[in-house]
Design an enzyme around this catalytic site. Structure first.
Site, PDB file in Angstrom:
ATOM      1  N   GLY A  22       0.844  -1.204   0.000  1.00 61.05           N
ATOM      2  CA  GLY A  22       0.000   0.000   0.000  1.00 61.05           C
ATOM      3  C   GLY A  22       0.871   1.242   0.000  1.00 61.05           C
ATOM      4  O   GLY A  22       0.484   2.278   0.530  1.00 61.05           O
ATOM      5  N   LEU A  27      -2.467   6.497   3.630  1.00 60.08           N
ATOM      6  CA  LEU A  27      -1.832   6.353   4.947  1.00 60.08           C
ATOM      7  C   LEU A  27      -0.312   6.440   4.833  1.00 60.08           C
ATOM      8  O   LEU A  27       0.352   7.091   5.641  1.00 60.08           O
ATOM      9  CB  LEU A  27      -2.244   5.019   5.588  1.00 60.08           C
ATOM     10  CG  LEU A  27      -1.766   4.845   7.025  1.00 60.08           C
ATOM     11  CD1 LEU A  27      -2.550   5.741   7.973  1.00 60.08           C
ATOM     12  CD2 LEU A  27      -1.885   3.401   7.486  1.00 60.08           C
ATOM     13  N   ASP A 187      -3.378   0.028  16.860  1.00 59.98           N
ATOM     14  CA  ASP A 187      -4.418   0.940  17.323  1.00 59.98           C
ATOM     15  C   ASP A 187      -3.628   2.196  17.680  1.00 59.98           C
ATOM     16  O   ASP A 187      -2.996   2.256  18.748  1.00 59.98           O
ATOM     17  CB  ASP A 187      -5.142   0.389  18.561  1.00 59.98           C
ATOM     18  CG  ASP A 187      -6.200   1.373  19.076  1.00 59.98           C
ATOM     19  OD1 ASP A 187      -6.181   2.541  18.636  1.00 59.98           O
ATOM     20  OD2 ASP A 187      -7.025   0.983  19.913  1.00 59.98           O
ATOM     21  N   HIS A 188      -3.628   3.182  16.791  1.00 58.11           N
ATOM     22  CA  HIS A 188      -2.705   4.310  16.974  1.00 58.11           C
ATOM     23  C   HIS A 188      -2.993   5.105  18.251  1.00 58.11           C
ATOM     24  O   HIS A 188      -2.139   5.834  18.725  1.00 58.11           O
ATOM     25  CB  HIS A 188      -2.691   5.228  15.741  1.00 58.11           C
ATOM     26  CG  HIS A 188      -3.958   5.989  15.559  1.00 58.11           C
ATOM     27  ND1 HIS A 188      -5.072   5.429  14.994  1.00 58.11           N
ATOM     28  CD2 HIS A 188      -4.307   7.247  15.903  1.00 58.11           C
ATOM     29  CE1 HIS A 188      -6.042   6.318  14.997  1.00 58.11           C
ATOM     30  NE2 HIS A 188      -5.611   7.423  15.531  1.00 58.11           N
ATOM     31  N   LYS A 192      -0.548   7.313  21.995  1.00 56.75           N
ATOM     32  CA  LYS A 192      -0.683   8.651  22.570  1.00 56.75           C
ATOM     33  C   LYS A 192       0.005   8.677  23.934  1.00 56.75           C
ATOM     34  O   LYS A 192      -0.123   7.743  24.731  1.00 56.75           O
ATOM     35  CB  LYS A 192      -2.166   9.040  22.687  1.00 56.75           C
ATOM     36  CG  LYS A 192      -2.799   9.143  21.304  1.00 56.75           C
ATOM     37  CD  LYS A 192      -4.088   9.898  21.300  1.00 56.75           C
ATOM     38  CE  LYS A 192      -4.644   9.999  19.882  1.00 56.75           C
ATOM     39  NZ  LYS A 192      -3.848  10.771  18.942  1.00 56.75           N
ATOM     40  N   HIS A 250     -10.419   1.854  20.879  1.00 56.03           N
ATOM     41  CA  HIS A 250      -9.788   2.889  21.702  1.00 56.03           C
ATOM     42  C   HIS A 250     -10.326   2.900  23.138  1.00 56.03           C
ATOM     43  O   HIS A 250      -9.556   2.935  24.099  1.00 56.03           O
ATOM     44  CB  HIS A 250     -10.025   4.278  21.099  1.00 56.03           C
ATOM     45  CG  HIS A 250      -9.737   4.362  19.631  1.00 56.03           C
ATOM     46  ND1 HIS A 250      -8.686   3.704  19.040  1.00 56.03           N
ATOM     47  CD2 HIS A 250     -10.360   5.031  18.633  1.00 56.03           C
ATOM     48  CE1 HIS A 250      -8.678   3.972  17.739  1.00 56.03           C
ATOM     49  NE2 HIS A 250      -9.689   4.764  17.468  1.00 56.03           N
ATOM     50  N   LYS A 354     -13.708  18.819  20.699  1.00 54.80           N
ATOM     51  CA  LYS A 354     -12.876  17.652  20.380  1.00 54.80           C
ATOM     52  C   LYS A 354     -11.987  17.376  21.589  1.00 54.80           C
ATOM     53  O   LYS A 354     -11.163  18.214  21.975  1.00 54.80           O
ATOM     54  CB  LYS A 354     -12.004  17.943  19.156  1.00 54.80           C
ATOM     55  CG  LYS A 354     -11.093  16.784  18.787  1.00 54.80           C
ATOM     56  CD  LYS A 354     -10.403  17.022  17.456  1.00 54.80           C
ATOM     57  CE  LYS A 354      -9.275  16.051  17.214  1.00 54.80           C
ATOM     58  NZ  LYS A 354      -9.617  14.646  17.334  1.00 54.80           N
TER      59      LYS A 354
HETATM   60  P1  NAD Z   1      -5.686   3.629   0.117  1.00 55.11           P
HETATM   61  O1  NAD Z   1      -6.909   3.166  -0.586  1.00 55.11           O
HETATM   62  O2  NAD Z   1      -5.260   5.049  -0.031  1.00 55.11           O
HETATM   63  O3  NAD Z   1      -4.456   2.728  -0.330  1.00 55.11           O
HETATM   64  C1  NAD Z   1      -4.580   1.349  -0.527  1.00 55.11           C
HETATM   65  C2  NAD Z   1      -3.293   0.817  -1.110  1.00 55.11           C
HETATM   66  O4  NAD Z   1      -3.479  -0.586  -1.357  1.00 55.11           O
HETATM   67  C3  NAD Z   1      -2.875   1.444  -2.428  1.00 55.11           C
HETATM   68  O5  NAD Z   1      -1.485   1.634  -2.411  1.00 55.11           O
HETATM   69  C4  NAD Z   1      -3.250   0.363  -3.452  1.00 55.11           C
HETATM   70  O6  NAD Z   1      -2.458   0.389  -4.615  1.00 55.11           O
HETATM   71  C5  NAD Z   1      -2.971  -0.873  -2.636  1.00 55.11           C
HETATM   72  N1  NAD Z   1      -3.648  -2.070  -3.180  1.00 55.11           N
HETATM   73  C6  NAD Z   1      -4.989  -2.280  -3.301  1.00 55.11           C
HETATM   74  N2  NAD Z   1      -5.215  -3.494  -3.876  1.00 55.11           N
HETATM   75  C7  NAD Z   1      -3.990  -4.046  -4.087  1.00 55.11           C
HETATM   76  C8  NAD Z   1      -3.543  -5.288  -4.638  1.00 55.11           C
HETATM   77  N3  NAD Z   1      -4.398  -6.217  -5.099  1.00 55.11           N
HETATM   78  N4  NAD Z   1      -2.215  -5.516  -4.698  1.00 55.11           N
HETATM   79  C9  NAD Z   1      -1.346  -4.594  -4.260  1.00 55.11           C
HETATM   80  N5  NAD Z   1      -1.698  -3.408  -3.715  1.00 55.11           N
HETATM   81  C10 NAD Z   1      -3.010  -3.146  -3.649  1.00 55.11           C
HETATM   82  O7  NAD Z   1      -5.895   3.218   1.651  1.00 55.11           O
HETATM   83  P2  NAD Z   1      -5.224   3.901   2.942  1.00 55.11           P
HETATM   84  O8  NAD Z   1      -6.078   5.034   3.376  1.00 55.11           O
HETATM   85  O9  NAD Z   1      -3.797   4.145   2.682  1.00 55.11           O
HETATM   86  O10 NAD Z   1      -5.440   2.770   4.043  1.00 55.11           O
HETATM   87  C11 NAD Z   1      -4.662   1.581   4.085  1.00 55.11           C
HETATM   88  C12 NAD Z   1      -5.054   0.779   5.325  1.00 55.11           C
HETATM   89  O11 NAD Z   1      -4.849   1.561   6.480  1.00 55.11           O
HETATM   90  C13 NAD Z   1      -6.530   0.361   5.374  1.00 55.11           C
HETATM   91  O12 NAD Z   1      -6.622  -0.873   6.055  1.00 55.11           O
HETATM   92  C14 NAD Z   1      -7.157   1.444   6.236  1.00 55.11           C
HETATM   93  O13 NAD Z   1      -8.323   0.986   6.879  1.00 55.11           O
HETATM   94  C15 NAD Z   1      -6.045   1.690   7.226  1.00 55.11           C
HETATM   95  N6  NAD Z   1      -6.090   3.015   7.838  1.00 55.11           N
HETATM   96  C16 NAD Z   1      -5.983   4.142   7.094  1.00 55.11           C
HETATM   97  C17 NAD Z   1      -6.012   5.382   7.705  1.00 55.11           C
HETATM   98  C18 NAD Z   1      -5.848   6.668   6.926  1.00 55.11           C
HETATM   99  O14 NAD Z   1      -5.810   7.722   7.577  1.00 55.11           O
HETATM  100  N7  NAD Z   1      -5.743   6.631   5.625  1.00 55.11           N
HETATM  101  C19 NAD Z   1      -6.165   5.475   9.102  1.00 55.11           C
HETATM  102  C20 NAD Z   1      -6.259   4.304   9.841  1.00 55.11           C
HETATM  103  C21 NAD Z   1      -6.223   3.074   9.195  1.00 55.11           C
END
Ligand code: NAD
Length: 480
Positions: A22, A27, A187-188, A192, A250, A354
């Site tokens: 990802g 993220l 669990d970020h 904290k 949390h 908040k």
């Molecule tokens: P996003 O949709 O922006 O990114 C998803 C990533 O997965 C991309 O890089 C995409 O290319 C990759 N991907 C999807 N299918 C794929 C495959 N078949 N093979 C390879 N790569 C693949 O999502 P995000 O916001 O970055 O979130 C990622 C994880 O983190 C999720 O589980 C989300 O719930 C968790 N999360 C995100 C946040 C946030 O603030 N963005 C906060 C807490 C938790």
């Protein structure tokens, strides 16, 4: 310490190759790359590390490095410094379902292990949809991406399931191939500062430890309140609701840290055992009394915020959705130490302020010789303020002995590193204390499923509240 180098609370960063699944995602850009740079800037991450970003897109090393530099923005020390940092980044186009891609990835990791002398230490960060966690874990194992010379750690983003069944299924898929000690479930909130400080504050101060019981504590009040609505997260939130989104992780984590007994030793596993025991002691409720312990609410438009709409009119939310955007609860524990001490909590969207904080209200002195005195209170302020505040009594005026509240705070509020910076630090140092053990998840999901089932069976009311207010009025009845 086990063979993976975990369960120590020694904070020594180890060299490693970190692979982020990802790597093109939100993220990674907003949190993971800046967090790694913060560690590099402080010289905690030295030169002996490499990061591989993987995702389906056809990027290359040069493009990923540009993205990484962009993600750091003004936090950079200098162009030269941030470029040197970015030179540790490599990109591989990788579809997680394609087993051959794992062989190519393995070759790249091997090469980087030699180049950066990382002793075979490998970290895999799964920053992708939870539906891919099992596939990645299986392919990492079956395609032999573990290097036995060093440790292998798997960092798993949330959400970890949507109920007990789905989280167990996910966990079984991962644990078929990896040991619990290798798994870092995020669990970020646990990063904290004042959540982490609960353990040393409770167990390194005999004066505090001696007060931490039902003889001295009247009740505990936890608030994890937000001022915004669900924004663009309609698809996710309408399936999830505040109980799963905030309470299951949390708030139950906070409660476990507040109510747990002193761990037998200072290790991640002993702390986790103590937390699990505290969670197991929470009383559960029936169809008959669920509404006396948990209420659910949903926001609707109101005069305090002209831009806000009813929750049911938010994009991707069902027009007759029963999903709760607010929960308030009154929990009790079966542990004798907590006999009769209610733990109240509220969490919700679109509230007035908040805030994440915990108030520990101490009992009043029934035999006081004074007519009036303020009850003692300890507040643990977690977010946005990060400090503690203790309310005691002093003296009101020059000529009397009337008590007046005195409020104590540390003169230097703690200066915190960001949540994800600390998270990365703990992953690189093998400290699992601030991650969620499966046993904790198991108990907390069962507890949450039970509430949801009983709300359903009891046909519990959904209490509407106007945006940017303190929440449904029913909360007052619950807390009185
Ligand atoms: P996003 O949709 O922006 O990114 C998803 C990533 O997965 C991309 O890089 C995409 O290319 C990759 N991907 C999807 N299918 C794929 C495959 N078949 N093979 C390879 N790569 C693949 O999502 P995000 O916001 O970055 O979130 C990622 C994880 O983190 C999720 O589980 C989300 O719930 C968790 N999360 C995100 C946040 C946030 O603030 N963005 C906060 C807490 C938790």
């Amino acid at each position: 310490m086990n063979t993976h180098g975990e369960d120590t609370i020694l904070e020594i960063l180890q060299s490693a190759v970190l692979t982020i699944f990802g790597g093109t995602g939100d993220l990674a850009y907003r949190k993971l790359y800046p967090a790694l740079y913060s560690l590099y800037k402080k010289d905690q991450l030295k030169e002996d590390f490499a990061v591989i970003g993987t995702a389906r897109r056809e990027w290359d090393d040069a493009y990923l490095r540009e993205v990484v530099i962009d993600s750091i923005g003004d936090a950079k020390i200098s162009d030269e410094h941030v470029e040197k940092f970015a030179s540790h980044f490599y990109y591989q186009s990788h579809n997680v379902n394609d087993v051959e891609n794992y062989d190519t990835l393995n070759e790249l990791i091997d090469k980087l292990e030699n180049k950066y002398q990382t002793c075979g230490n490998r970290i895999f960060y799964l920053s992708v949809s939870p539906s891919l966690f099992g596939t990645i874990a299986r392919n990492l194992k079956l395609q032999h991406l573990e290097n036995e010379r060093g440790f292998t750690r798997l960092v798993i983003e949330k959400p970890f399931g949507n109920d007990y069944e789905s989280s167990k299924k996910l966990n079984d898929e991962i644990m078929e191939h990896f040991e619990e000690e290798q798994i870092y479930r995020v669990d970020h909130y646990l990063e904290k500062d004042w959540i982490q400080a609960i353990i040393p504050f409770r167990f390194s101060n005999p004066v505090i430890e001696s007060l931490w019981n039902h003889n001295m504590i009247d009740f505990i009040n936890i608030k994890v309140n937000e001022t915004l609505g669900i924004g663009e997260r309609g698809v996710y939130f309408d399936e999830t609701g505040a109980l799963r989104d905030m309470f299951q992780n949390h708030i139950l984590q906070l409660i476990s840290l507040l109510l747990m007994k002193r761990p037998s030793v200072l290790s991640s596993s002993a702390i986790s055992e103590a937390k699990v025991e505290a969670l197991q002691q929470l009383q559960t409720y029936t169809v008959e009394n669920i509404d006396n312990h948990f209420i659910r609410g949903q926001y609707k438009a109101g005069s305090n915020n002209k831009d806000a709409v009813d929750y049911r009119q938010e994009p991707n939310v069902s027009a007759n959705s029963m999903t709760e955007t607010y929960v308030a609860g009154k929990l009790l524990s079966n542990d004798n130490n907590w006999s009769g001490v209610p733990v109240y909590f509220t969490t919700g969207k679109y509230l007035t302020k908040k805030v994440t904080h915990v108030d520990i209200h101490f009992k009043e002195d029934k035999d006081s010789i004074f007519d009036e005195q303020t009850a003692n209170k300890l507040s643990i302020l977690i977010d946005p303020e990060q400090t503690i505040e203790l309310v005691l009594n002093g003296k009101k005026a020059e000529y009397t002995l009337d008590p007046a509240p005195l409020s104590f705070q540390p003169t230097e509020p703690s200066k915190s590193a960001g949540d994800y910076e600390k998270l990365m630090y703990h992953v690189f140092s093998g400290n699992r204390t601030h991650f969620v053990h499966w046993n904790e998840l198991e108990v907390s999901w069962k507890f949450v499923d039970h509430i949801l089932e009983n709300w359903e069976k009891a046909d519990s009311p959904l209490h509407f509240y106007e945006v940017n207010t303190t929440g449904p009025e029913a909360t007052n009845e619950l807390f009185n």
